[in-house]
Design an enzyme around this catalytic site. Structure first.
Site, short mmCIF file in Angstrom:
data_model
loop_
_atom_site.label_atom_id
_atom_site.label_comp_id
_atom_site.label_asym_id
_atom_site.label_seq_id
_atom_site.Cartn_x
_atom_site.Cartn_y
_atom_site.Cartn_z
N ASN A 71 8.22 1.68 -9.35
CA ASN A 71 8.02 1.16 -8.00
C ASN A 71 7.27 -0.17 -8.04
O ASN A 71 6.46 -0.43 -8.93
CB ASN A 71 7.27 2.20 -7.13
CG ASN A 71 5.77 2.05 -7.19
OD1 ASN A 71 5.17 1.23 -6.50
ND2 ASN A 71 5.13 2.84 -8.05
N SER A 72 7.61 -0.99 -7.05
CA SER A 72 6.81 -2.20 -6.83
C SER A 72 6.59 -2.30 -5.32
O SER A 72 6.99 -3.27 -4.68
CB SER A 72 7.50 -3.45 -7.38
OG SER A 72 8.64 -3.76 -6.63
N LEU A 75 1.44 -2.17 -2.46
CA LEU A 75 0.29 -1.74 -1.65
C LEU A 75 0.50 -1.89 -0.15
O LEU A 75 -0.38 -2.34 0.58
CB LEU A 75 -0.97 -2.50 -2.07
CG LEU A 75 -1.56 -2.05 -3.41
CD1 LEU A 75 -2.64 -3.02 -3.86
CD2 LEU A 75 -2.12 -0.64 -3.33
N CYS A 131 -5.12 -3.51 -9.78
CA CYS A 131 -4.68 -4.61 -8.91
C CYS A 131 -4.78 -5.95 -9.63
O CYS A 131 -5.69 -6.15 -10.44
CB CYS A 131 -5.57 -4.72 -7.68
SG CYS A 131 -5.70 -3.22 -6.78
C1 LIG Z 1 5.21 4.94 -4.94
C2 LIG Z 1 3.86 4.95 -5.62
C3 LIG Z 1 2.79 4.32 -5.01
C4 LIG Z 1 1.53 4.31 -5.63
N1 LIG Z 1 0.47 3.71 -4.99
C5 LIG Z 1 -0.77 3.78 -5.56
C6 LIG Z 1 -1.90 3.24 -4.87
O1 LIG Z 1 -1.80 2.75 -3.74
N2 LIG Z 1 -3.11 3.30 -5.49
C7 LIG Z 1 -3.26 3.88 -6.73
O2 LIG Z 1 -4.39 3.91 -7.25
N3 LIG Z 1 -2.21 4.42 -7.39
C8 LIG Z 1 -0.97 4.38 -6.82
N4 LIG Z 1 0.09 4.95 -7.48
C9 LIG Z 1 -0.11 5.59 -8.80
C10 LIG Z 1 -0.26 7.11 -8.68
O3 LIG Z 1 -1.37 7.45 -7.88
C11 LIG Z 1 -0.39 7.77 -10.07
O4 LIG Z 1 -1.54 7.28 -10.71
C12 LIG Z 1 0.81 7.49 -10.98
O5 LIG Z 1 2.02 7.49 -10.25
C13 LIG Z 1 0.93 8.50 -12.13
O6 LIG Z 1 1.10 9.80 -11.65
P1 LIG Z 1 2.57 10.50 -11.43
O7 LIG Z 1 3.38 10.20 -12.67
O8 LIG Z 1 2.29 11.94 -11.24
O9 LIG Z 1 3.15 9.85 -10.22
C14 LIG Z 1 1.36 4.96 -6.89
C15 LIG Z 1 2.45 5.60 -7.48
C16 LIG Z 1 3.68 5.62 -6.86
C17 LIG Z 1 4.83 6.35 -7.53
#
Ligand SMILES: Cc1cc2nc3c(=O)[nH]c(=O)nc-3n(C[C@H](O)[C@H](O)[C@H](O)COP(=O)(O)O)c2cc1C
Length: 304
Positions: A71-72, A75, A131
């Protein structure tokens, strides 16, 4: 049947159980609250907040991969003031802890957000240091040990709440970053954030994402995340909140045995919104099976 003790203390933040949901994958809980009982979740880390509202990145910003997604999103969020005015009261209806995930372009912005949230009804602040640092050529704060020291130490001074620092996995030496984070006063470390990744459409020969690359999450990153949790737990004495590709009970228990005091479910929520509850029940079944009455006895209980 014996009653199990599922409460866990993350160094000043007590969760009813060790299951949390990861920032950016759960919004502010509203949509999921229509499907599952949020009272059953130990904590909700809300969508990453910024000082001002953000539209996020333009164009295509998500692509599925065989073992997860990239994803990109950039925020996208309604800003910290909107969160305070409209979302905290909603989340407070539930018996779950509120973790406010904060994101800055500069160290001053992080500090300002920590200061603002210190007077609000949230239980913890999660400092997302993945960030880009606009004053340092856009390199992520969390990749440079000197900048990690500066941002954590300044935010610690500005923050009156329980402070979690969320580490980026896009580094060569996670142990050094974790040690610095502890030295500068973090109460807890969460990891991992997404890993840098990319996908190309071979037919039009363009990257799938408008921004070319993004953050890889989901099962593909689980073994990497597990090792990082293990490594970090081995060098710090503050609790670790583990995440990265956790999709089922086995994954979660692996993280706990590696040293995570609690886990976060992220990408798995998109395909299975019941995952947090299924994993909670799965951990309870595992504890009964192996004779653990208190969840805390499972943390880091890896037999080497
Ligand atoms: C769509 C999406 C948006 C995310 N937005 C944030 C965010 O706003 N702040 C943050 O600290 N991590 C963000 N993350 C990272 C997740 O909180 C998590 O650390 C990461 O996806 C690894 O866990 P997972 O593999 O279970 O998703 C985001 C991940 C995804 C997939």
């Amino acid at each position: 049947m014996n009653k199990l003790e599922m409460k866990v203390d993350l160094n000043g933040l007590t969760l009813n159980n060790p299951i949390t949901v990861a920032s950016g994958t759960y919004g502010f809980g509203r949509e999921y609250s229509e499907i599952i009982d949020l009272n059953q979740i130990g904590a909700i880390s809300v969508k990453g907040l910024t000082l001002e509202p953000r539209e996020g990145n333009e164009g295509r910003r998500m692509v599925e991969t065989p073992m997860g997604m990239i994803n990109s999103v950039g925020l996208q969020n309604p800003g910290i003031r909107y969160f305070i005015e409209n979302e905290i009261a909603f989340l407070r209806q539930f018996d779950t802890k509120i973790i406010a995930n904060i994101n800055g372009n500069t160290i001053d912005e992080y500090c300002e957000m920590a200061k603002i949230l210190s007077d609000e009804d949230v239980d913890s602040i999660e400092l997302n240091i993945s960030c880009p640092n606009v004053k340092n050529g856009g390199l992520a704060f969390g990749t440079d040990p000197k900048i990690v020291r500066e941002v954590v130490s300044k935010v610690r001074k500005a923050c009156k709440k329980h402070l979690i620092v969320k580490l980026s996995p896009n580094v060569t030496d996670i142990k050094t970053i974790a040690r610095i984070t502890e030295e500068e006063g973090a109460d807890c470390i969460s990891l991992i954030n997404t890993m840098a990744g990319m996908a190309i459409d071979i037919h039009n020969r363009k990257p799938f994402l408008k921004r070319i690359s993004g953050g890889l999450s989901g099962p593909a990153i689980k073994p990497i995340a597990l090792k990082m949790v293990y490594d970090v737990h081995s060098v710090v004495s503050i609790p670790v909140l583990g995440m990265g590709g956790i999709s089922n009970t086995t994954d979660a228990i692996e993280f706990i045995l590696a040293g995570a005091s609690a886990v976060a479910i992220g990408t798995a929520n998109f395909s299975n919104p019941y995952a947090p509850l299924e994993i909670k029940k799965g951990i309870e079944d595992y504890m009964r099976h192996y004779g653990h009455v208190d969840f805390n006895t499972l943390i880091g209980d890896l037999r080497l």
